[in-house]
Design a protein around this motif. Sequence first.
Motif, PDB file in Angstrom:
ATOM      1  N   GLN A 271       0.833  -1.210   0.000  1.00 47.24           N
ATOM      2  CA  GLN A 271       0.000   0.000   0.000  1.00 47.24           C
ATOM      3  C   GLN A 271       0.864   1.256   0.000  1.00 47.24           C
ATOM      4  N   LEU A 272       1.964   1.201   0.805  1.00 45.20           N
ATOM      5  CA  LEU A 272       2.852   2.372   0.867  1.00 45.20           C
ATOM      6  C   LEU A 272       3.529   2.608  -0.473  1.00 45.20           C
ATOM      7  N   GLU A 273       4.014   1.546  -1.068  1.00 48.24           N
ATOM      8  CA  GLU A 273       4.676   1.690  -2.373  1.00 48.24           C
ATOM      9  C   GLU A 273       3.714   2.231  -3.422  1.00 48.24           C
ATOM     10  N   LEU A 274       2.499   1.684  -3.444  1.00 50.22           N
ATOM     11  CA  LEU A 274       1.528   2.099  -4.455  1.00 50.22           C
ATOM     12  C   LEU A 274       1.043   3.517  -4.203  1.00 50.22           C
ATOM     13  N   SER A 275       0.878   3.868  -2.929  1.00 50.74           N
ATOM     14  CA  SER A 275       0.411   5.231  -2.622  1.00 50.74           C
ATOM     15  C   SER A 275       1.457   6.278  -2.965  1.00 50.74           C
ATOM     16  N   ASN A 276       2.718   5.877  -2.940  1.00 48.73           N
ATOM     17  CA  ASN A 276       3.794   6.809  -3.303  1.00 48.73           C
ATOM     18  C   ASN A 276       4.024   6.842  -4.802  1.00 48.73           C
ATOM     19  N   GLY A 277       3.220   6.087  -5.538  1.00 50.93           N
ATOM     20  CA  GLY A 277       3.334   6.082  -6.988  1.00 50.93           C
ATOM     21  C   GLY A 277       4.482   5.262  -7.508  1.00 50.93           C
ATOM     22  N   SER A 278       4.971   4.342  -6.667  1.00 46.79           N
ATOM     23  CA  SER A 278       6.092   3.512  -7.115  1.00 46.79           C
ATOM     24  C   SER A 278       5.651   2.610  -8.256  1.00 46.79           C
ATOM     25  N   ALA A 279       6.585   2.308  -9.129  1.00 48.34           N
ATOM     26  CA  ALA A 279       6.304   1.406 -10.238  1.00 48.34           C
ATOM     27  C   ALA A 279       6.157  -0.016  -9.714  1.00 48.34           C
ATOM     28  N   VAL A 280       5.545  -0.863 -10.521  1.00 53.90           N
ATOM     29  CA  VAL A 280       5.357  -2.268 -10.130  1.00 53.90           C
ATOM     30  C   VAL A 280       6.695  -2.942  -9.888  1.00 53.90           C
ATOM     31  N   ASP A 281       7.664  -2.592 -10.718  1.00 56.08           N
ATOM     32  CA  ASP A 281       8.986  -3.216 -10.549  1.00 56.08           C
ATOM     33  C   ASP A 281       9.585  -2.902  -9.182  1.00 56.08           C
ATOM     34  N   SER A 282       9.357  -1.673  -8.736  1.00 57.82           N
ATOM     35  CA  SER A 282       9.865  -1.291  -7.418  1.00 57.82           C
ATOM     36  C   SER A 282       9.192  -2.103  -6.312  1.00 57.82           C
ATOM     37  N   VAL A 283       7.876  -2.295  -6.464  1.00 63.57           N
ATOM     38  CA  VAL A 283       7.148  -3.110  -5.487  1.00 63.57           C
ATOM     39  C   VAL A 283       7.647  -4.551  -5.529  1.00 63.57           C
ATOM     40  N   VAL A 284       7.883  -5.035  -6.748  1.00 66.07           N
ATOM     41  CA  VAL A 284       8.389  -6.403  -6.904  1.00 66.07           C
ATOM     42  C   VAL A 284       9.749  -6.547  -6.236  1.00 66.07           C
ATOM     43  N   ASP A 285      10.593  -5.529  -6.386  1.00 63.89           N
ATOM     44  CA  ASP A 285      11.915  -5.575  -5.742  1.00 63.89           C
ATOM     45  C   ASP A 285      11.785  -5.657  -4.218  1.00 63.89           C
TER      46      ASP A 285
ATOM     47  N   GLN B 282       2.902 -15.785  -3.967  1.00 62.23           N
ATOM     48  CA  GLN B 282       1.587 -15.550  -4.573  1.00 62.23           C
ATOM     49  C   GLN B 282       1.428 -14.079  -4.973  1.00 62.23           C
ATOM     50  N   ILE B 283       1.871 -13.198  -4.074  1.00 64.58           N
ATOM     51  CA  ILE B 283       1.753 -11.764  -4.381  1.00 64.58           C
ATOM     52  C   ILE B 283       2.670 -11.383  -5.541  1.00 64.58           C
ATOM     53  N   LEU B 284       3.866 -11.975  -5.561  1.00 63.88           N
ATOM     54  CA  LEU B 284       4.774 -11.701  -6.685  1.00 63.88           C
ATOM     55  C   LEU B 284       4.164 -12.157  -8.003  1.00 63.88           C
ATOM     56  N   ILE B 285       3.495 -13.317  -7.964  1.00 65.00           N
ATOM     57  CA  ILE B 285       2.840 -13.801  -9.185  1.00 65.00           C
ATOM     58  C   ILE B 285       1.793 -12.790  -9.643  1.00 65.00           C
ATOM     59  N   ILE B 286       1.035 -12.253  -8.663  1.00 64.48           N
ATOM     60  CA  ILE B 286       0.000 -11.255  -9.006  1.00 64.48           C
ATOM     61  C   ILE B 286       0.635 -10.036  -9.649  1.00 64.48           C
ATOM     62  N   PHE B 287       1.723  -9.541  -9.025  1.00 63.41           N
ATOM     63  CA  PHE B 287       2.361  -8.338  -9.560  1.00 63.41           C
ATOM     64  C   PHE B 287       3.054  -8.620 -10.883  1.00 63.41           C
ATOM     65  N   ASN B 288       3.647  -9.765 -11.030  1.00 65.90           N
ATOM     66  CA  ASN B 288       4.318 -10.100 -12.288  1.00 65.90           C
ATOM     67  C   ASN B 288       3.317 -10.333 -13.417  1.00 65.90           C
ATOM     68  N   SER B 289       2.074 -10.647 -13.046  1.00 66.72           N
ATOM     69  CA  SER B 289       1.035 -10.870 -14.063  1.00 66.72           C
ATOM     70  C   SER B 289       0.391  -9.551 -14.535  1.00 66.72           C
ATOM     71  N   GLY B 290       0.734  -8.485 -13.880  1.00 59.22           N
ATOM     72  CA  GLY B 290       0.158  -7.175 -14.244  1.00 59.22           C
ATOM     73  C   GLY B 290      -0.840  -6.720 -13.196  1.00 59.22           C
ATOM     74  N   LEU B 291      -0.835  -5.453 -12.889  1.00 59.37           N
ATOM     75  CA  LEU B 291      -1.680  -4.916 -11.818  1.00 59.37           C
ATOM     76  C   LEU B 291      -2.640  -3.893 -12.424  1.00 59.37           C
ATOM     77  N   SER B 292      -3.924  -4.245 -12.452  1.00 55.53           N
ATOM     78  CA  SER B 292      -4.930  -3.333 -13.031  1.00 55.53           C
ATOM     79  C   SER B 292      -5.244  -2.218 -12.043  1.00 55.53           C
ATOM     80  N   GLN B 293      -5.816  -1.159 -12.584  1.00 53.35           N
ATOM     81  CA  GLN B 293      -6.207  -0.024 -11.743  1.00 53.35           C
ATOM     82  C   GLN B 293      -7.249  -0.436 -10.720  1.00 53.35           C
ATOM     83  N   GLU B 294      -8.140  -1.317 -11.150  1.00 57.49           N
ATOM     84  CA  GLU B 294      -9.187  -1.765 -10.233  1.00 57.49           C
ATOM     85  C   GLU B 294      -8.563  -2.530  -9.057  1.00 57.49           C
TER      86      GLU B 294
END
Length: 357
Positions: free
Chosen positions: A40-54, A334-346
């Motif tokens: 949530q913190l990474e996404l709220s700061n506008g971090s890219a998916v790759d950053s969250v994955v890291d 499991q979460i990495l799989i979700i993020f690696n599969s693409g993260l929709s706005q919804e």
Amino acid sequence: MKIIAFLCVVIALSSATEAIDIFNTLPKTDFGRTILQTVQLELSNGSAVDSVVDSLNEILRSAEQEKGAIQANLRNRQAQCQTRQDDAQSVIDRANAKRADDERKLPLINEELISKQEQALVKDSEEQRNNDKLALITATREEQKQEYQERRNELTNYVAALGEAKSIVSGLGSVSFLQVSSSEHYSKFKEAYPKPRGYGIMVELLLKASTQAKTPEQVERLVATIQGLIDSIYELQKQELLVDDAREVEFIRQREIILLANQTLAASVAELKAQVLHLQQDIVEVTNDVNTNKQIASIKTKELNDWVKTCQDEEKNLRAIFDSRVGQVETVNQILIIFNSGLSQELRKSIAEIQLN
């Protein structure tokens, strides 16, 4: 074509629903809340998916390391526990084996002890019988000596009486003077031997005859008869001396045999009594050894049971922690799989709206 598109939409919607369900379960654990907060913190700061994955990969590496450390700790602890348990069991086995061996020995030692005690009693009794026999033959020999001495004194007195009578009747002087002296000598003999026996009767008769001698011929015959009796008594004394000497030799022989036998018996009794003391000490030591090994086995059994319980509890706790780390790794994957599969706005929006409670 429309069917394929519809299926893609359905699959996408199904995957999104599963992803939301996974994120909704995160607040149920401390680790899950940490993951959710990080995302949530990474996404709220506008971090890219790759950053969250890291960030998630970093958490995954940490969880993997912890899981490996716990697994290694579990193996080490299991090895330590097994060593401790094996050591305790080895002590128990040795103590039980030693106790069993001692318990087998005790009846044999007791049996040998009883045998030695009985042997000592038998030899003690034999020694006592020898002492009784020695006392008997000693008393008998003393009686024989006493009888011989009395007999010798008696015969000596007879010879003295006969010699005096011979001197009187063969001396010079008138017949009347000789008769008076002979009568006085005869009276003294009768006073000393009122009831003579054996040779004493013959001596009495000769002394009495000496009082009645009136002629030189009678005196001569009387003197010859007296001398013959004296010679006969002397010969008898020699024979009795030889007999008494033989009795003394036989007594000494029997006494030496008994004394030698008693020396041997005394040595045997002393040795048997020493063996009895040694066996009694062996029984005390073996009995103490049995009790000691029984206590050792009891103490070590309790220690073993304590170790088994402790190790089981520790293994249970470590396995629970390990299983927790496995679950954490699985969650991150499991979460990495979700993020690696693409993260929709919804999905982003749904993640942001999950409450941490």
